[in-house]
Design an enzyme around this catalytic site. Structure first.
Site, PDB file in Angstrom:
ATOM      1  N   CYS A   1       0.889  -1.164   0.000  1.00 28.51           N
ATOM      2  CA  CYS A   1       0.000   0.000   0.000  1.00 28.51           C
ATOM      3  C   CYS A   1       0.924   1.209   0.000  1.00 28.51           C
ATOM      4  CB  CYS A   1      -0.964  -0.029   1.189  1.00 28.51           C
ATOM      5  SG  CYS A   1      -0.177  -0.120   2.810  1.00 28.51           S
ATOM      6  N   ASN A   2       0.537   2.304   0.573  1.00 27.16           N
ATOM      7  CA  ASN A   2       1.409   3.476   0.598  1.00 27.16           C
ATOM      8  C   ASN A   2       2.609   3.245   1.511  1.00 27.16           C
ATOM      9  OD1 ASN A   2       2.326   6.148   0.238  1.00 27.16           O
ATOM     10  ND2 ASN A   2       1.266   6.779   2.088  1.00 27.16           N
TER      11      ASN A   2
END
Length: 193
Positions: free
Chosen positions: A137-138
């Site tokens: 994800c981020n």
């Protein structure tokens, strides 16, 4: 004497303070002395942590299953780790391998069932072929751990706590948000999707 008058008396004895207010758009200001009209504008502060150093080392959780941040989804990192599949959660990246993007906000109220339903088969297919897959994800903290834990619960029949401990031991930074954690804890091993 009424309760309201007692409150007013107590309010008058409170110490005057300055309050820093941050709005959703990052604008900040100081309310001086509790007076919303007496404000001083400050430098904006964004509602996220600005990434200043790369986090580009993916972690192997079980055979063929890597987790990490979006920094791991670069061609050089993918090549070095022989990654053939990338599952991106909430952050779409361009990679030269088999890629799946799932829209997923890192919010406690996000319903993870449809995210898990879409992601687990993609992970399972890669692991069954004994091909390396990266889940990211981020920051590689909340959404990534949610998906890895969900996969372990479903495909490895692990209890939530055991799956969480395994993922946490491999990447100490992981921490599914409270909503993700509660939803995962409510699921039964082998019956996640």
């Amino acid at each position: 004497m009424s309760f309201l008058s007692e409150l007013v008396k107590k309010k008058d004895k409170l110490k005057v303070t300055d309050t820093v207010v941050t709005k959703i758009d990052g604008q900040r200001y100081v309310e001086r002395g509790g007076d919303a009209k007496n404000v001083e504008k400050l430098t904006p502060c964004y509602g996220f942590v600005v990434d200043t150093k790369p986090d580009n080392v993916p972690v192997l959780v079980i055979d063929n299953l890597y987790i990490g941040s979006q920094d791991c989804a670069s061609d050089s990192v993918i090549d070095v780790n022989n990654i053939k599949h990338v599952l991106s959660l909430g952050v779409n990246v361009y990679v030269n391998v088999n890629h799946k993007y799932i829209d997923c906000l890192d919010l406690p109220e996000t319903d993870i069932k449809c995210v898990l339903r879409e992601g687990i088969p993609f992970i399972k297919e890669a692991v069954d072929k004994k091909e390396n897959i990266l889940i990211h994800c981020n920051a590689g903290v909340s959404r990534t751990s949610m998906m890895a834990i969900g996969y372990l619960m479903h495909c490895e029949n692990m209890q939530f706590e055991d799956a969480y401990i395994l993922v946490k031991e491999k990447r100490p930074a992981v921490q599914p948000n409270d909503g993700f954690r509660k939803q995962l804890m409510a699921l039964n091993p082998g019956q996640v999707i």
